[in-house]
Write a protein that holds these residues in place. Structure first.
Motif, short mmCIF file in Angstrom:
data_model
loop_
_atom_site.label_atom_id
_atom_site.label_comp_id
_atom_site.label_asym_id
_atom_site.label_seq_id
_atom_site.Cartn_x
_atom_site.Cartn_y
_atom_site.Cartn_z
N PHE A 59 18.08 31.13 18.49
CA PHE A 59 18.19 30.93 17.05
C PHE A 59 19.44 31.62 16.55
N LEU A 60 19.89 31.24 15.39
CA LEU A 60 21.06 31.86 14.80
C LEU A 60 20.65 32.57 13.52
N THR A 61 21.43 33.55 13.14
CA THR A 61 21.08 34.26 11.91
C THR A 61 22.23 34.17 10.91
N GLN A 62 21.87 34.15 9.65
CA GLN A 62 22.85 34.17 8.57
C GLN A 62 22.18 34.76 7.33
N THR A 63 22.95 35.47 6.54
CA THR A 63 22.38 36.08 5.34
C THR A 63 22.88 35.41 4.07
N VAL A 64 22.04 35.46 3.06
CA VAL A 64 22.39 34.95 1.74
C VAL A 64 22.09 36.07 0.77
N GLN A 65 23.00 36.31 -0.17
CA GLN A 65 22.78 37.36 -1.15
C GLN A 65 22.21 36.76 -2.43
N ILE A 66 21.01 37.17 -2.81
CA ILE A 66 20.41 36.71 -4.07
C ILE A 66 20.25 37.95 -4.96
N ASP A 67 21.04 38.05 -6.00
CA ASP A 67 21.03 39.23 -6.86
C ASP A 67 21.14 40.50 -6.00
N ASP A 68 20.13 41.37 -6.08
CA ASP A 68 20.25 42.61 -5.29
C ASP A 68 19.54 42.51 -3.95
N ILE A 75 17.33 31.24 12.01
CA ILE A 75 17.25 29.78 11.97
C ILE A 75 17.00 29.19 13.35
N TRP A 76 15.89 28.49 13.47
CA TRP A 76 15.49 27.91 14.75
C TRP A 76 15.83 26.42 14.79
N ASP A 77 16.44 26.04 15.89
CA ASP A 77 16.72 24.64 16.12
C ASP A 77 15.70 24.09 17.13
N THR A 78 15.52 22.77 17.15
CA THR A 78 14.47 22.19 17.99
C THR A 78 14.78 22.20 19.48
N ALA A 79 16.00 22.49 19.85
CA ALA A 79 16.42 22.50 21.26
C ALA A 79 16.14 21.16 21.93
N GLY A 80 16.15 20.09 21.14
CA GLY A 80 15.97 18.76 21.71
C GLY A 80 14.53 18.39 22.03
N GLN A 81 13.60 19.31 21.78
CA GLN A 81 12.21 19.02 22.17
C GLN A 81 11.56 17.93 21.30
N GLU A 82 12.20 17.61 20.15
CA GLU A 82 11.63 16.56 19.30
C GLU A 82 11.91 15.17 19.88
N ARG A 83 12.88 15.10 20.78
CA ARG A 83 13.38 13.79 21.20
C ARG A 83 12.31 12.87 21.75
N TYR A 84 11.48 13.39 22.63
CA TYR A 84 10.41 12.54 23.19
C TYR A 84 9.05 13.00 22.67
N HIS A 85 9.02 13.30 21.38
CA HIS A 85 7.78 13.68 20.71
C HIS A 85 7.12 14.86 21.42
N SER A 86 7.91 15.84 21.80
CA SER A 86 7.38 16.93 22.61
C SER A 86 7.68 18.29 22.00
N LEU A 87 7.70 18.37 20.68
CA LEU A 87 7.96 19.65 20.04
C LEU A 87 6.70 20.50 20.10
N ALA A 88 6.83 21.72 20.61
CA ALA A 88 5.66 22.58 20.77
C ALA A 88 5.27 23.17 19.41
N PRO A 89 3.96 23.23 19.11
CA PRO A 89 3.51 23.79 17.83
C PRO A 89 3.96 25.24 17.63
N MET A 90 4.18 26.00 18.70
CA MET A 90 4.63 27.38 18.51
C MET A 90 5.98 27.45 17.79
N TYR A 91 6.69 26.34 17.79
CA TYR A 91 8.01 26.29 17.14
C TYR A 91 7.90 26.63 15.65
#
Lengths: 220, 523
Positions: A59-68, A75-91
């Protein structure tokens, strides 16, 4: 908009009194709608026309500043597991936010996005903040899904909605910022204090570990 | 699915724990991996189900026809047809609810239950936890402490076993003298690997752990704690070395993450294979669920060169250099009737077996030696691990099968702890029960490995064992990994995502200026 982003290494700066909150955000959507490209644009400010699937990034990380408050996205990407309807629920386990992406030039990807929204509302944590992103806004001349149709669907299902372009960067920052604003902010320290309570778990790779040698044992 | 590549270094069939660890390890070092499973869910024998899905799973297995053998001749030398009849692997499946009203109530809560087909808990310093940490897969999963180690005392009462130093000293079950002798023993176990202070080296493998403990003349309660709750080595065949090593594993695990030596996977044990599969996918492995192996093809050098897969819609052929398959997919003619079975029981109850005064939900382990003629492991989970709705408890029992039916193994145990027949308000009521047995696949794989003309690039993997923790799966994965890639490191730590360079960062021609004019649509 009062918000701005900082690079992942941030945290310093002058606003020393600011709080930091961390959130797990997952991306969902059909293959090649531009999920990885959106992240790459947001995190690294880059775009590659023929983006190969990302190898080796958990996963990658990025920050956003909201007021203080500094909102840190994991951020998690699917790593291609969605392609053949095989995305694990732990995702999407424990995700506090999700961006469901479709391609505005591909009607089928919009239908698929709706299936993902349903899946999240059924399976993910009940308080998850879901955003719908109509990506590839740069292909507006090939548009197959109208703004109005998607906006109506999003409103009916209480989703944040924006049309984005990872290529031109249009609205990419904004969609992450909107999510950051909608997330409940509790400080990292508060989160840590909750760790000691009954509901939260042990992260064996993280800070819960007592630093002891192999012979270390509370029994001794 | 024309976009699916045809050639792979390794094809892995089954998403059980060993297969998933292997998928992660092989993809990690850059091997091309295709990973498939006959089910629509991850985990195979290690899956966690909702209540509805558990019922569906058992109904489906019961429906499997046993006619597979007649369907097609399988004695051809150029291919072997693989098994997809789970009825050959699982037997004696049954489930029931206490009454119709309860059934309605529980089914409405179906999704809130996470029911493990292979429940387990992990030593904090066991190999699986070490692997999760060293490979960074730990970032995908979360654990809960197994907060109560229980034992059944001689009067038939459930006792909480003190695990940490402070718990030992607080215990009101132990006198001062007893506390001191227990601590002395603990220190001697931890002192060195040969246990010199406790036993003569030549005796390590000749006397039983039980004998060793009884020679120490501890009070009975300490004997019971050490044999039944700490080492869990009650049998004559458990020698002193095994008992002392298991005691040491227990003791060194205490204090790493908390007072208890054990961890339980949050959301159930079925999460673990998924975590390794995600890592495998992150390193490029291709995942295709609901796709099974139909047969594998063998060339003249007795090597597997390709496999045929199928699902309801399609059939594909893929080439591979190595094939790893879970033993439940073994070729049909390799299946013989195997008497070594492992039995399981899943119960949903309305009370805990050991009420603690702290008012919190707990996860408990109770080892029951010689319950009828087999050792039974009991794990009780609760809302604490997100495995059941508040107010409900899930109890797992498992053991080596020594009876005619799965249920018979557990009858005495269930009578002891739960409210059956007579009304004892203190005992939990059983609201739902499910029993099943399956082939002892370790034994099965051992038999499979002995087959003389077995292709040498075919690797069989075994499933659940009647043991605590999944460390033997880590060992098995390492062994197969070394057979395939003798010169590569097993799951080195992945690079920090922040350090990964995406695409070609040196020629960022596609970089578009931040301010573009296409914002017309949003808000």
């Amino acid at each position: 908009m009062s918000s701005q982003t900082r690079s992942g290494s941030g945290g310093g700066g002058t606003a020393s009194a600011s709080r930091t909150c961390q959130f797990k955000l997952v991306l969902l959507g059909e293959s090649s709608v531009g999920k990885s490209s959106l992240v790459l644009r947001f995190v690294k400010g880059q775009f590659h026309e023929f983006q190969e699937s990302t190898i080796g990034a958990a996963f990658l990380t990025q920050t956003v500043q909201i007021d203080d408050t500094t909102v840190k996205f994991e951020i998690w990407d699917t790593a291609g597991q969605e392609r053949y309807h095989s995305l694990a629920p732990m995702y999407y386990r424990g995700a506090q936010a999700a961006i469901v992406v479709y391609d505005i030039s591909n009607k089928e990807s919009f239908h698929k996005a709706q299936t993902w929204v349903k899946e999240l509302q059924r399976q993910a944590s009940p308080n998850i903040v879901i955003a719908l992103a109509g990506n590839k806004l740069d292909l507006a001349n090939k548009r197959a899904v109208s703004y109005e149709e998607a906006k109506q669907y999003a409103d009916e299902h209480s989703l944040l909605f924006m049309e984005t372009s990872a290529k031109t960067a249009a609205n990419v920052m904004d969609i992450f910022t909107s999510i950051a604003k909608k997330l409940p902010k509790s400080d990292v320290n508060e989160q840590a204090s909750r760790q000691s309570q009954n509901r939260s778990g042990v992260n064996v790779g993280g800070a819960n570990q007592n630093q002891q040698g192999t012979s270390g044992c509370a029994c001794k | 699915m024309s976009d699916l590549p045809k050639d792979y270094d390794i094809i892995i069939v089954g998403t059980g724990l060993t297969e998933s660890i292997l998928a992660g390890a092989l993809a990690r070092i850059g091997k091309s991996v295709l990973h498939i499973d006959r089910n629509q869910f991850y985990g195979g024998e290690f899956a966690s189900h909702t209540l509805n899905n558990l019922m569906e799973w058992s109904d489906k297995i019961k429906r499997y026809p046993d006619i597979e053998n007649d369907r097609e001749q399988n004695d051809k030398s150029c291919f072997k047809k693989c098994n997809n009849d789970l009825g050959k692997y699982y037997t004696e499946i049954e489930y029931s609810f206490s009454d119709l009203e309860t059934q309605d109530k529980l089914l409405k809560l179906s999704r809130k239950f996470t029911l493990d087909l292979t429940p387990n808990i992990f030593y904090s310093r066991g190999q699986l936890i070490e692997l999760l940490i060293s490979s960074d897969v730990a970032k995908y999963c979360e654990f809960k402490m197994v907060s109560q180690i229980l034992t059944l005392d001689r009067d038939g009462n459930v006792q909480k076993v003190p695990t940490s130093r402070s718990e030992v000293f607080k215990s009101n079950k132990l006198g001062m003298l007893e506390k001191r002798s227990m601590m002395q023993f603990v220190q001697a176990v931890l002192k060195d690997d040969n246990f010199n202070e406790l036993i003569e080296p030549e005796q390590l493998q000749t006397i039983s752990f039980r004998q060793l403990i009884s020679n120490k003349k501890f009070p009975q309660i300490i004997n019971d704690y050490l044999i039944n709750a700490v080492a869990m080595c009650p049998n004559e065949k458990d020698n002193a070395l095994k008992g002392l090593n298991d005691t040491k594993k227990f003791l060194t695990s205490v204090g790493r993450f908390g007072d208890s030596p054990f961890l339980y996977s949050m959301y159930g044990a079925g999460e673990l294979p998924q975590c390794f599969c995600r890592m495998s996918a992150v390193f490029g492995a291709i995942y295709y669920l609901d796709m099974t192996i139909d047969k594998f093809h063998i060339n003249s050098e007795n090597r597997i060169e390709s496999i045929t897969t199928k699902n309801d819609k399609e059939e594909f052929k893929f080439n591979c250099k190595n094939l790893i398959i879970d033993s439940s997919y073994a070729p049909i003619d390799y299946f013989k009737s195997i008497d070594n079975l492992i039995s399981h029981c899943i119960l949903i109850t309305d009370k805990t077996i050991y009420k603690n005064d702290d008012g919190l939900d707990h996860i408990s382990l109770l080892f029951l030696p010689k319950m009828k003629d087999t050792d039974i492991y009991m794990i009780e989970t609760s809302y604490a691990s997100n495995c059941s709705p508040q107010g409900y408890f899930v109890v797992y029992l498992f053991c080596r099968n020594t009876r005619k039916t799965s249920r018979e193994n557990f009858e005495k145990c269930i009578e002891t702890f739960f409210n059956i027949g007579e009304l004892d308000e203190n005992k939990p009521n059983v609201l739902f029960s499910c029993f099943y047995s399956h082939i002892d696949s370790d034994y099965f794989v051992h038999e499979l490995d002995k087959i003389s003309n077995r292709p040498n690039n075919l690797h069989f993997v075994s499933g659940c064992q009647p043991k605590l923790d999944f460390d033997h799966h880590v060992e098995q994965a390492k062994k197969i990994f070394n057979d395939i890639c003798p010169n590569d490191e097993f799951m080195p730590k992945p690079p920090d995502p922040e350090d990964i360079i995406f695409g070609d960062e040196t020629e960022n021609k596609n970089e578009i200026s931040k301010e573009t004019n296409q914002n017309e649509t949003s808000e």
